[in-house]
Motif scaffolding. Structure first.
Motif: not given
Length: 55
Positions: A38-51
């Motif tokens: 949740a902290e990573l997503e809030a910081a804008g970090v996304r998965r590499r698999s997220d196209k």
């Protein structure tokens, strides 16, 4: 109570305690990982698999 029954009872008790500890550890760790995600997503970090590309 015979010595054999005492041994079996102790073995079951120790096994139950160990299993309960492992289940507790897994649940505690799961909460920590969800919090980190949740902290990573809030910081804008996304998965590499997220196209999906967001502007």
């Amino acid at each position: 109570m015979s010595a054999h029954a005492l041994y079996v009872t102790a073995a079951y008790g120790i096994t139950a305690i160990v299993l309960a500890g492992l289940i507790g550890w897994i649940l505690f760790d799961q909460r920590a990982r969800k919090r980190e995600l949740a902290e990573l997503e809030a910081a804008g970090v996304r998965r590499r698999s997220d196209k999906t590309v967001k502007p």
